[in-house]
Design a protein around this motif. Sequence first.
Motif, short mmCIF file in Angstrom:
data_model
loop_
_atom_site.label_atom_id
_atom_site.label_comp_id
_atom_site.label_asym_id
_atom_site.label_seq_id
_atom_site.Cartn_x
_atom_site.Cartn_y
_atom_site.Cartn_z
N SER A 55 1.09 -0.96 -0.43
CA SER A 55 0.44 -0.44 0.40
C SER A 55 0.50 1.21 0.07
O SER A 55 0.40 1.85 -0.69
CB SER A 55 -0.75 0.35 1.05
N LEU A 56 1.85 1.34 0.57
CA LEU A 56 2.36 2.76 1.66
C LEU A 56 3.70 2.66 -0.63
O LEU A 56 3.70 3.76 -0.72
CB LEU A 56 3.85 2.40 2.45
N GLY A 58 -4.82 -1.22 -1.53
CA GLY A 58 -3.95 -0.58 -1.39
C GLY A 58 -3.95 0.31 -2.01
O GLY A 58 -3.32 2.23 -2.79
N ALA A 59 -4.17 -0.57 -3.89
CA ALA A 59 -3.65 0.51 -4.84
C ALA A 59 -5.46 1.41 -5.23
O ALA A 59 -4.67 2.97 -5.17
CB ALA A 59 -3.71 -0.42 -6.16
N THR A 63 -0.18 -3.39 -9.93
CA THR A 63 -1.34 -3.94 -9.13
C THR A 63 -1.65 -5.05 -9.77
O THR A 63 -2.11 -5.99 -9.22
CB THR A 63 -2.34 -2.92 -8.63
N ILE A 64 -2.07 -5.06 -11.22
CA ILE A 64 -2.64 -6.39 -11.77
C ILE A 64 -1.92 -7.41 -11.42
O ILE A 64 -1.42 -8.40 -11.19
CB ILE A 64 -2.41 -6.19 -12.65
N PHE A 97 -6.85 7.57 -5.11
CA PHE A 97 -8.11 8.48 -4.70
C PHE A 97 -8.32 8.80 -3.40
O PHE A 97 -9.01 10.27 -2.80
CB PHE A 97 -9.67 7.37 -4.52
N ILE A 98 -7.48 8.66 -2.44
CA ILE A 98 -7.71 8.76 -0.55
C ILE A 98 -6.27 9.56 -0.37
O ILE A 98 -6.42 11.05 -0.12
CB ILE A 98 -7.31 7.92 -0.15
N ALA A 99 -4.97 9.23 -0.97
CA ALA A 99 -4.32 9.67 -0.24
C ALA A 99 -3.42 11.01 -0.56
O ALA A 99 -3.69 12.01 -0.38
CB ALA A 99 -2.58 9.15 -0.65
#
Length: 373
Positions: A204-205, A286-287, A249-250, A292-294
Amino acid sequence: MSRLGNLGARLYRGEVGYDFIGNRKIWYGISILITITAIVGLAVSGLNMGIEFKGGAVFTTPKTSVSVAKAEELAATSSGHQAIVQKLGNGGLRIQITEVDTSKSDEIKADLSKSLNVSEEKIAADLVGPSWGEQIANKAWTGLGVFMVLVVIYLAIAFEWRMAIAALVALIHDITITVGVYALVGFEVTPGTVIGLLTILGYSLYDTVVVFDSLKEGTKGITKQTRWTYSEIANRSINGTLVRSINTTIVALLPVAGLLFIGGGVLGAGMLNDISLALFVGLAAGAYSSIFIATPLVADLKERDPQIKALKKRILAKRAAAAAKGELSEAEEAEQGLPAAADDAADVAPAAAVVGQRQEPPRGHGRTPGKRR
């Protein structure tokens, strides 16, 4: 070049893009809804803690013709507790019963011997005390706390405190969703689950730091120019790394999906379920959070800074004046590949290099030798 590669190049150059920052309230709302669902699932269903945390007994039998469903029924009748039964490769059974002490385990072993029609001496019994599981849980919480503190300190030094806060929120978001899915699905929480949860934090990081690094480079000297707002550069940073995030991610999800759906679902390997479900949900979350958040959260926090707020006000006023004269704003000129104005050309060069600004070709570039234009 493949279509995806061509799209990635166009995103990086700023030719196409999606307004992630402008639509951040939508993604905040979706994340809040998912998080609330996870918390409700956790509060209503609770976590199905494994024998390693509750304590109990594990009985391993030799080869038998009794089915798993029948063995679960017989074990529940003998112990008075719900039993989890797995078929072993040699045809035997692994019967797991929680909250069973030493005195009761001998009785259960004798009953299972009669019910399953196997010799009592051939049934192996292992007892697990709840104190061992409590130690595992405490160490996991300690490791998680230390990790969070180190992450915040590192990001605050390498980037800035706003990015550290945004990354911390994204990590908590990912963990909450993963734990909530465990509660809703009803998978057993084992030490493998703890390993999976701690592993997804790094994944995630990783995506978050990639976007932050691009954003840091793109916003160098941002207050010296009047072309781009902080949110616009942040949005271009997300778009510039979007295909990379999708690809990584995939690639990470494919083998994990194989473990979860084939290893755990088809082959019935319990430990694979514990680890792979945490990894699968955590990687996807995490992706999502890094995009969309961080980064939108960083833009929100940064736009409250007096200098950045004043910069945005100047840029919007300049664009309004240009629109009143019927002229293109500098941002619109940049989108169309037109050269920058002389007063801002030097100032925006660092940002333009990162966000995909197209520069004029150097002298002689693209000309055929021996010909004049």
